[in-house]
Motif scaffolding. Structure first.
Motif, PDB file in Angstrom:
ATOM      1  N   UNK A  20     159.758 -49.803  57.597  1.00  0.00           N
ATOM      2  CA  UNK A  20     160.096 -48.654  58.441  1.00  0.00           C
ATOM      3  C   UNK A  20     161.445 -48.071  58.040  1.00  0.00           C
ATOM      4  N   UNK A  21     162.415 -48.919  57.745  1.00  0.00           N
ATOM      5  CA  UNK A  21     163.729 -48.437  57.315  1.00  0.00           C
ATOM      6  C   UNK A  21     163.633 -47.732  55.965  1.00  0.00           C
ATOM      7  N   UNK A  22     162.835 -48.298  55.049  1.00  0.00           N
ATOM      8  CA  UNK A  22     162.650 -47.660  53.741  1.00  0.00           C
ATOM      9  C   UNK A  22     161.977 -46.301  53.899  1.00  0.00           C
ATOM     10  N   UNK A  23     160.978 -46.225  54.787  1.00  0.00           N
ATOM     11  CA  UNK A  23     160.303 -44.960  55.033  1.00  0.00           C
ATOM     12  C   UNK A  23     161.283 -43.933  55.615  1.00  0.00           C
ATOM     13  N   UNK A  24     162.111 -44.359  56.541  1.00  0.00           N
ATOM     14  CA  UNK A  24     163.096 -43.450  57.142  1.00  0.00           C
ATOM     15  C   UNK A  24     164.074 -42.937  56.076  1.00  0.00           C
ATOM     16  N   UNK A  25     164.493 -43.811  55.170  1.00  0.00           N
ATOM     17  CA  UNK A  25     165.400 -43.400  54.097  1.00  0.00           C
ATOM     18  C   UNK A  25     164.711 -42.420  53.151  1.00  0.00           C
ATOM     19  N   UNK A  26     163.439 -42.682  52.820  1.00  0.00           N
ATOM     20  CA  UNK A  26     162.676 -41.751  51.968  1.00  0.00           C
ATOM     21  C   UNK A  26     162.566 -40.381  52.626  1.00  0.00           C
ATOM     22  N   UNK A  27     162.352 -40.372  53.919  1.00  0.00           N
ATOM     23  CA  UNK A  27     162.276 -39.108  54.661  1.00  0.00           C
ATOM     24  C   UNK A  27     163.608 -38.360  54.593  1.00  0.00           C
TER      25      UNK A  27
END
Length: 169
Positions: A20-27
């Motif tokens: 979830x943190x990686x996805x948020x950073x990608x966003x």
């Protein structure tokens, strides 16, 4: 969800939290990239929008140094072409890499005929195909010459101008 009471408890593993943190950073990175692309598109599409980019880049150099670069570029253009040379401070284009356009003769900034060179273009923004096709001469400070030479196509003339004072003899 909260009003129906279906999700009273949420269990998550450390892997799920990391994803979830990686996805948020990608966003976040994607939004920043999109914003940068919109700014660059606007700069290419509307040349008057480039004025702030050019001004910000050129203002990083002292006024005396900018004037010395302009004087050198004009003198060299006059000598090599045998025609009057002009600096076009208002001719801003994204593909100039925030550099200042130098023309010879009766050339106008809107037509590449008579373009002679660019004063202190930013190597990261400069359209190197344009430089190569038109054979533009690039004028820059002696401190920035190496970076510009590395980025420029082979055979491009990069003129380094001493702007800190008189060159050592």
């Amino acid at each position: 969800m909260g009003s129906t009471g279906v999700w009273r408890w949420l269990w998550a593993t450390s892997e799920a939290i990391a994803q979830a943190e990686a996805h948020a950073e990608d966003e976040r990175v994607g939004r920043e990239r999109w914003r940068t692309q919109r700014i660059e598109y606007t700069a290419r599409r509307f040349p008057e929008a480039n004025a702030s980019f050019v001004s910000a880049w050129q203002q990083t150099l002292a006024p005396v140094a900018r004037q010395r670069l302009q004087d050198t570029a004009l003198a060299q253009a006059r000598v090599e072409s045998g025609k009057p040379a002009f600096v076009h401070l208002a001719a801003t284009a994204y593909h100039f890499g925030c550099g200042v356009l130098v023309t010879v003769g009766s050339a106008v900034p809107t037509s590449p005929r008579g373009w002679y060179g660019l004063i202190r273009p930013d190597p990261a923004r400069l359209d190197m195909k344009l430089v190569e096709q038109l054979g533009l001469v690039l004028f820059t400070t002696s401190d920035e010459a190496a970076a510009l030479s590395r980025a420029a196509p082979p055979g491009t003339r990069v003129v380094a101008v001493e702007t800190q004072g008189e060159p050592s003899r």
